[in-house]
Design an enzyme around this catalytic site. Structure first.
Site, PDB file in Angstrom:
ATOM      1  N   ASP A   1     126.000 111.097  79.825  1.00 30.08           N
ATOM      2  CA  ASP A   1     126.895 111.868  80.705  1.00 30.08           C
ATOM      3  C   ASP A   1     128.162 111.073  80.999  1.00 30.08           C
ATOM      4  O   ASP A   1     128.595 110.982  82.153  1.00 30.08           O
ATOM      5  CB  ASP A   1     126.162 112.247  81.999  1.00 30.08           C
ATOM      6  CG  ASP A   1     126.865 113.384  82.758  1.00 30.08           C
ATOM      7  OD1 ASP A   1     127.686 114.096  82.140  1.00 30.08           O
ATOM      8  OD2 ASP A   1     126.602 113.559  83.963  1.00 30.08           O
TER       9      ASP A   1
ATOM     10  N   GLY B   1     126.827 114.472  96.407  1.00 31.27           N
ATOM     11  CA  GLY B   1     126.656 115.338  95.231  1.00 31.27           C
ATOM     12  C   GLY B   1     125.402 116.160  95.398  1.00 31.27           C
ATOM     13  O   GLY B   1     124.731 116.090  96.431  1.00 31.27           O
TER      14      GLY B   1
ATOM     15  N   TYR C   1     122.813 115.619  94.198  1.00 29.24           N
ATOM     16  CA  TYR C   1     121.605 114.830  94.016  1.00 29.24           C
ATOM     17  C   TYR C   1     121.449 113.697  95.038  1.00 29.24           C
ATOM     18  O   TYR C   1     120.410 113.087  95.132  1.00 29.24           O
ATOM     19  CB  TYR C   1     121.638 114.413  92.546  1.00 29.24           C
ATOM     20  CG  TYR C   1     121.225 113.064  92.090  1.00 29.24           C
ATOM     21  CD1 TYR C   1     119.885 112.749  91.974  1.00 29.24           C
ATOM     22  CD2 TYR C   1     122.160 112.113  91.702  1.00 29.24           C
ATOM     23  CE1 TYR C   1     119.503 111.529  91.489  1.00 29.24           C
ATOM     24  CE2 TYR C   1     121.779 110.894  91.204  1.00 29.24           C
ATOM     25  CZ  TYR C   1     120.434 110.607  91.094  1.00 29.24           C
ATOM     26  OH  TYR C   1     120.042 109.393  90.602  1.00 29.24           O
TER      27      TYR C   1
ATOM     28  N   VAL D   1     130.731 108.046 101.668  1.00 29.76           N
ATOM     29  CA  VAL D   1     131.899 108.019 100.778  1.00 29.76           C
ATOM     30  C   VAL D   1     131.801 109.061  99.663  1.00 29.76           C
ATOM     31  O   VAL D   1     132.760 109.301  98.934  1.00 29.76           O
ATOM     32  CB  VAL D   1     132.128 106.613 100.153  1.00 29.76           C
ATOM     33  CG1 VAL D   1     132.591 105.622 101.191  1.00 29.76           C
ATOM     34  CG2 VAL D   1     130.884 106.095  99.439  1.00 29.76           C
TER      35      VAL D   1
ATOM     36  N   VAL E   1     123.504 111.294  98.573  1.00 27.01           N
ATOM     37  CA  VAL E   1     124.660 110.925  99.403  1.00 27.01           C
ATOM     38  C   VAL E   1     124.928 109.445  99.175  1.00 27.01           C
ATOM     39  O   VAL E   1     123.988 108.648  99.107  1.00 27.01           O
ATOM     40  CB  VAL E   1     124.363 111.167 100.910  1.00 27.01           C
ATOM     41  CG1 VAL E   1     125.601 110.905 101.748  1.00 27.01           C
ATOM     42  CG2 VAL E   1     123.853 112.572 101.142  1.00 27.01           C
ATOM     43  N   VAL E   2     126.204 109.073  99.043  1.00 27.92           N
ATOM     44  CA  VAL E   2     126.545 107.654  98.849  1.00 27.92           C
ATOM     45  C   VAL E   2     127.261 107.151 100.100  1.00 27.92           C
ATOM     46  O   VAL E   2     128.173 107.806 100.610  1.00 27.92           O
ATOM     47  CB  VAL E   2     127.441 107.453  97.605  1.00 27.92           C
ATOM     48  CG1 VAL E   2     127.762 105.976  97.414  1.00 27.92           C
ATOM     49  CG2 VAL E   2     126.763 108.012  96.359  1.00 27.92           C
TER      50      VAL E   2
END
Length: 347
Positions: A170, A23, A25, A20, A27-28
């Protein structure tokens, strides 16, 4: 499962459904808990570079240091550490050699484990089906009810984080996710979840009374980090406290109320965020205030008028001097007062 990946080699506890988000950093994935069928989000981080390891550990330390849950802060169900086919649950302060190698990597800034092995961290968290705050708000017509609800939820989340000694560092609409819950009558009711704690800092009580809720405002940090348009002037200078989170939230709330957006030069995405115009250039508010602390911000900038208390609060949140900004506890109270005046509560 995606690409035949299993989170646990023998009997997978989670089944990955689809990717979904991705980035720099990690993977989701959207995933299912095998036993219950509940949906969760699983973030997979490859620990192949010290920067990745540091971001992952910061997120883990912040989220695992919170003893209680808050409806507007992403909840970390568990964190799993994988080396090749070996898998173990990661706990705060663990003495496992795998965990200690990651901590050493983060501290030294160089890989402290066998680079031939594949190291991954898997974070299992709340699944948010409404995308992020940018996508959610910009795909809908402006709504006073949503604005008020989001303001209150953000104020509550930040007060909770600061009470738990966590400075986020952030805060921006990309890092605020939406979970689409429904009221008992079936009306959609979006719930915000502050996420992405990769830059966060947990402040220890450092001899002060640990019950003292304001100690994050006395914890000085020096790493200039965050995203330009949401960064407070003192962050650009590299000497700041939790008041930098208040500034970022001021930028977000102001942009949400007036639908102020800019185009991200890298991703070409439209993002919610207020800024200062200098000629044809748009400049982050924090950067402009650093150059000219006496600069007067024009609030509202697009609308003809704005609630006087709201206008005053945003101006204070964006004060060049962090000591003139409210802390998160005062901020939450003032937002509730403004909301009470604005809304005729439905009985």
């Amino acid at each position: 499962r995606v690409g035949g990946e299993r989170m646990v080699s023998s009997q997978p506890k989670y089944e990955l459904i689809q990717e979904v988000g991705r980035g720099s950093y990690g993977v989701v994935y959207e995933a299912l808990v095998r036993k219950t069928g509940a949906r969760v989000a699983v973030k997979k981080i490859r620990c192949h570079a010290p920067e990745n390891v540091e971001l992952a550990l910061r997120e883990f330390w912040a989220l695992s240091s919170i003893q209680s849950q808050h409806p507007n802060v992403i909840h970390l169900e568990e964190c799993i550490l994988q080396r090749d086919s070996l898998v173990q649950r990661m706990t705060h302060g663990s003495s496992s050699s795998l965990y200690l190698q990651l901590v050493e990597t983060s501290l030294k800034g160089e890989i402290a484990f066998d680079p031939r092995s594949a190291y991954y961290l898997w974070f299992v968290m709340d699944f948010c089906d409404g995308g992020d705050m940018n996508a959610y708000l910009l795909s809908r017509k402006p709504s006073r009810k949503t604005n008020t609800s989001f303001m209150l939820q953000l104020g509550s989340a930040l007060a909770f984080l600061h009470k738990n000694q966590i400075i986020h560092r952030d805060l921006k609409p990309d890092n605020i996710l939406i979970s689409q819950s429904r009221t008992p009558t079936g009306v959609p009711e979006p719930t915000l979840k502050v996420a992405d704690f990769g830059l966060s800092k947990v402040c220890s009580s450092s001899g002060l009374n640990p019950e003292e809720p304001a100690n994050v405002n006395k914890c000085f940090l020096s790493t200039a980090c965050g995203t330009d348009f949401y960064m407070a002037p003192e962050v650009w200078e590299g000497h700041y406290t939790a008041k930098a989170d208040i500034f970022a939230l001021g930028i977000i709330i102001w942009a949400m109320l007036e639908r102020i957006t800019f185009i991200d030069t890298e991703t070409k995405k439209e993002l919610l965020g207020s800024y200062v115009k200098q000629g044809s250039e748009i400049v982050p508010v924090g950067e402009a205030l650093l150059e000219n602390p006496k600069m007067e911000l024009h609030i509202p900038v697009k609308k003809k008028s704005m609630n006087a208390s709201m206008k005053q609060l945003i101006k204070e949140m964006l004060a060049a001097n962090p000591q003139e900004r409210p802390d998160a506890f005062e901020l939450e109270l003032r937002l509730v007062k403004i909301a009470c005046k604005e809304c005729n509560w439905d009985t």
